[in-house]
Motif scaffolding. Sequence first.
Motif, PDB file in Angstrom:
ATOM      1  N   GLN A  28      64.446-115.787  45.746  1.00 55.26           N
ATOM      2  CA  GLN A  28      64.662-115.530  44.311  1.00 55.26           C
ATOM      3  C   GLN A  28      64.379-116.761  43.452  1.00 55.26           C
ATOM      4  O   GLN A  28      64.564-116.728  42.236  1.00 55.26           O
ATOM      5  CB  GLN A  28      66.117-115.073  44.070  1.00 55.26           C
ATOM      6  CG  GLN A  28      66.434-113.692  44.643  1.00 55.26           C
ATOM      7  CD  GLN A  28      67.213-113.780  45.927  1.00 55.26           C
ATOM      8  OE1 GLN A  28      68.184-114.514  46.010  1.00 55.26           O
ATOM      9  NE2 GLN A  28      66.785-113.050  46.943  1.00 55.26           N
ATOM     10  N   GLU A  74      67.533-109.821  39.192  1.00 57.57           N
ATOM     11  CA  GLU A  74      67.102-109.895  40.591  1.00 57.57           C
ATOM     12  C   GLU A  74      66.735-111.300  41.034  1.00 57.57           C
ATOM     13  O   GLU A  74      66.784-111.608  42.217  1.00 57.57           O
ATOM     14  CB  GLU A  74      65.910-108.949  40.830  1.00 57.57           C
ATOM     15  CG  GLU A  74      66.302-107.546  41.245  1.00 57.57           C
ATOM     16  CD  GLU A  74      66.745-106.667  40.072  1.00 57.57           C
ATOM     17  OE1 GLU A  74      66.599-107.130  38.918  1.00 57.57           O
ATOM     18  OE2 GLU A  74      67.244-105.553  40.300  1.00 57.57           O
ATOM     19  N   ASP A  75      66.327-112.121  40.100  1.00 57.55           N
ATOM     20  CA  ASP A  75      65.943-113.492  40.479  1.00 57.55           C
ATOM     21  C   ASP A  75      66.096-114.415  39.277  1.00 57.55           C
ATOM     22  O   ASP A  75      66.538-113.990  38.206  1.00 57.55           O
ATOM     23  CB  ASP A  75      64.531-113.539  41.085  1.00 57.55           C
ATOM     24  CG  ASP A  75      63.456-113.080  40.105  1.00 57.55           C
ATOM     25  OD1 ASP A  75      63.643-113.234  38.874  1.00 57.55           O
ATOM     26  OD2 ASP A  75      62.424-112.571  40.571  1.00 57.55           O
ATOM     27  N   THR A  77      59.867-108.976  51.537  1.00 56.01           N
ATOM     28  CA  THR A  77      59.372-107.827  50.759  1.00 56.01           C
ATOM     29  C   THR A  77      59.611-106.532  51.526  1.00 56.01           C
ATOM     30  O   THR A  77      60.033-105.523  50.959  1.00 56.01           O
ATOM     31  CB  THR A  77      57.856-108.011  50.481  1.00 56.01           C
ATOM     32  OG1 THR A  77      57.639-109.349  50.025  1.00 56.01           O
ATOM     33  CG2 THR A  77      57.378-107.027  49.441  1.00 56.01           C
ATOM     34  N   ALA A  92      63.283-105.609  51.453  1.00 61.90           N
ATOM     35  CA  ALA A  92      63.646-105.025  50.157  1.00 61.90           C
ATOM     36  C   ALA A  92      63.302-103.533  50.131  1.00 61.90           C
ATOM     37  O   ALA A  92      64.104-102.699  49.684  1.00 61.90           O
ATOM     38  CB  ALA A  92      62.936-105.769  49.025  1.00 61.90           C
ATOM     39  N   GLY A 140      60.374-109.570  43.800  1.00 63.73           N
ATOM     40  CA  GLY A 140      60.740-108.401  44.614  1.00 63.73           C
ATOM     41  C   GLY A 140      60.962-108.729  46.065  1.00 63.73           C
ATOM     42  O   GLY A 140      60.726-107.902  46.941  1.00 63.73           O
ATOM     43  N   ASN A 141      61.421-109.947  46.320  1.00 67.90           N
ATOM     44  CA  ASN A 141      61.559-110.393  47.702  1.00 67.90           C
ATOM     45  C   ASN A 141      63.022-110.629  48.032  1.00 67.90           C
ATOM     46  O   ASN A 141      63.722-111.356  47.320  1.00 67.90           O
ATOM     47  CB  ASN A 141      60.732-111.668  47.902  1.00 67.90           C
ATOM     48  CG  ASN A 141      60.595-112.017  49.358  1.00 67.90           C
ATOM     49  OD1 ASN A 141      61.592-112.296  50.030  1.00 67.90           O
ATOM     50  ND2 ASN A 141      59.368-111.970  49.864  1.00 67.90           N
ATOM     51  N   LYS A 142      63.493-110.039  49.105  1.00 69.03           N
ATOM     52  CA  LYS A 142      64.901-110.137  49.472  1.00 69.03           C
ATOM     53  C   LYS A 142      65.274-111.548  49.947  1.00 69.03           C
ATOM     54  O   LYS A 142      66.442-111.926  49.924  1.00 69.03           O
ATOM     55  CB  LYS A 142      65.204-109.119  50.569  1.00 69.03           C
ATOM     56  CG  LYS A 142      66.676-108.790  50.731  1.00 69.03           C
ATOM     57  CD  LYS A 142      67.242-108.015  49.558  1.00 69.03           C
ATOM     58  CE  LYS A 142      68.754-107.953  49.602  1.00 69.03           C
ATOM     59  NZ  LYS A 142      69.326-107.482  48.341  1.00 69.03           N
ATOM     60  N   LYS A 170      65.927-100.201  50.194  1.00 70.22           N
ATOM     61  CA  LYS A 170      65.824 -99.119  49.203  1.00 70.22           C
ATOM     62  C   LYS A 170      65.796 -97.766  49.922  1.00 70.22           C
ATOM     63  O   LYS A 170      66.441 -96.796  49.494  1.00 70.22           O
ATOM     64  CB  LYS A 170      64.564 -99.331  48.350  1.00 70.22           C
ATOM     65  CG  LYS A 170      64.577 -98.532  47.073  1.00 70.22           C
ATOM     66  CD  LYS A 170      63.740 -99.200  45.981  1.00 70.22           C
ATOM     67  CE  LYS A 170      64.504-100.296  45.268  1.00 70.22           C
ATOM     68  NZ  LYS A 170      63.787-100.925  44.157  1.00 70.22           N
TER      69      LYS A 170
END
Lengths: 412, 412
Positions: B71, B366-367, B311, B314, B66-68, B318
């Motif tokens: 990945q 996402e990753d 994080t 991200a 969940g980390n921008k 959103k």
Amino acid sequence: MKHHALWVSLSLLLALPLPGRAVEFTAAELARASALQKTLVTLDSHLDTPANFARADFDMMVAHPGNKLSQVDYPRMVQGALDGGFWAVYTGQGDRSARAHLEDRDAGLQRLSVIHQLLAAHPDKFEEATTPADAARIKARGKRIVYISMENASPLVHDPSLLSFYYRQGLRLMSAVHFLNSEFADSATDPKGPEWHGLSPAGKQLVQAAQRLGIVIDQSHASDEVFDQLIALSPVPILLSHSGARAVHDHPRNIDDARLKVLAAHGGVIQVNSYGSYLIGSGASAERKAAEKALFAKYGDWEHMNVADGTRIAADLKALDAKYPVKHATLDDFLAHLDHVLKLIGPEHVGIGMDWDGGGGVEGMEDVSDLPRITAWLLRKGYTKEQIAGIWGGNVLRVMQQAQDWAASQPK
Amino acid sequence: MKHHALWVSLSLLLALPLPGRAVEFTAAELARASALQKTLVTLDSHLDTPANFARADFDMMVAHPGNKLSQVDYPRMVQGALDGGFWAVYTGQGDRSARAHLEDRDAGLQRLSVIHQLLAAHPDKFEEATTPADAARIKARGKRIVYISMENASPLVHDPSLLSFYYRQGLRLMSAVHFLNSEFADSATDPKGPEWHGLSPAGKQLVQAAQRLGIVIDQSHASDEVFDQLIALSPVPILLSHSGARAVHDHPRNIDDARLKVLAAHGGVIQVNSYGSYLIGSGASAERKAAEKALFAKYGDWEHMNVADGTRIAADLKALDAKYPVKHATLDDFLAHLDHVLKLIGPEHVGIGMDWDGGGGVEGMEDVSDLPRITAWLLRKGYTKEQIAGIWGGNVLRVMQQAQDWAASQPK
């Protein structure tokens, strides 16, 4: 004589220095010396250990005693109470062709990289230092101290602007030249004699660029004329990272008393080395020299030998002694140089730079595990704890602080 | 309806793709895909992960979901059955002043160094690869595979001869340019349009020097004119390490069908990427773009953010969606590009280069932990194990082999 009395006599015999014998220390003296070292920041200003990092079988975390290629590793540093020092990006002097300059450039960057790989591999044991204050902080964390230095600026001939990268990567001490003359400066030992009569114009520019960054200039390996010019042009003290006293042994790699006094008057420091052939004349015959050359050739070039070869080379050299005897430098010889410079310019201008893993080491001090003998000798000679702290690191860090302060004071 | 029947219906509902919904796979499909991947050498040809190595709080051995900013890490590579790939020495394009060229030079060397520091820090988990054969050997040892690539040759503008050092340090894939035109080539995305109409003379020299060393040339980010010239001048196939199909989404970072056919006819390979704004038009308003820019500015520059910031970013992104909705690229969008190129030029000329840690990743992938979805899709589409092996690594290694064979065949 009773057994008990015999034992006491033998113990005394082993414990005390005898006339004509190498200096010896009692277990109590060594224990006291080691304990003292542990309270100080202990730095060697010229560790060629990075040359070993690329050897396939070298492991920094394993002791390699009795090895001609390795005198420094983590276990022996702990044993000898050595906190760290200046880990050299050493590059041999190529033939000064354009191609060689590129080779030297690549070799220097490669050596720099392996130092950072050591740091990455053992982050709990080693830490990079870039300022004088870092040393005590790193020691307090229980780690060994890694300052980065450069021996021979041949990697910068092709493009001196690479100095900015080295600086960013931690370079804080630099010498311009090695065994042979270079584009930057005359060597103390080039058989052809002086080429520039000191620094070349490019060498002067390099020195000044380094000093503007706060990098300390290391005179070791450069000619006397380079020394004189460095003193004249440097706004900050300079260092001799691994040199000896010419008054003790007349060798061009050593420095004469007059220059030692100039060095000290300008705030500089000499770090005494333990490279045998600079300490004494070995009396090696032409046959011995040829046999040694052949021996090393047998194992291939120095850069690509394995550490295991270092043990074989040590044995082979011992075998050569029987056939072609030579005089080996001893701890006494090293201490004679140390004693001389201490008496001449005082303990504020003297330090330790043994040339470990670059040819350093003497009988009675084969590797870093023996370093407390130096401290034991200093204590025996009556040097104070403060003076010993200076010799073991305070003096070189003072020179570094002056270089960094001066650089910080300059307009950007 | 009985509970049991309801459960079966729900399971079917969850398991099967529905019209208008993103592609979904059953647990059995994903398990089969993952198991298949484990038997193949799986490589991503563009990992920007080295950008994270210097972040103070990044740990390769810890998962950062969940980390921008992240990945790829070891746990997620294991989870996604990714063996490794090409780890990029990415350097931003400076302002092309002499000073910027030096900055780019230093930044590139620094990025190269941190890749070797990763290898030094985890010798039991990662190993450097330089030949195609290395990949399978390293996988067989249970380690992840690290080929080194360069994205943007800005570190070589000041002194292209540094290429020799990069090659010695493992560089085997290189692109000339990034978002903006450079001294070497036109970018696909420079708002000023073409400057050289392809490669500059220095760019051609650089490409040829790289090919003489056996380094594969990567066309991604370069303009169409660069593509045409690379095809004309290259004695070996070229690679697009992370690109998409212009027929699916008309973006200059993607490649048109005619050129895709030329690429394949010359033996080259396109590695499909998952960088959202190249996959689809997001429909982002000017306000959204400004808000995103402000958001990133809040955390400082990309290079120096912490992974923990990733994080927060991200979450912030959103939150922006509520205010300024945009269309997010999904796994379906990625697969549309992959499907197109597979059908157009065949599975022998297609691979995977997601741009992980450089902006890659889509909803539904996402990753790297999600990579078996690609394999599940390929299996569902009926590609054979051999074809999938090519897509996951065989094709890019074939191009590398051709480049290295050609270099070896040239007079030295």
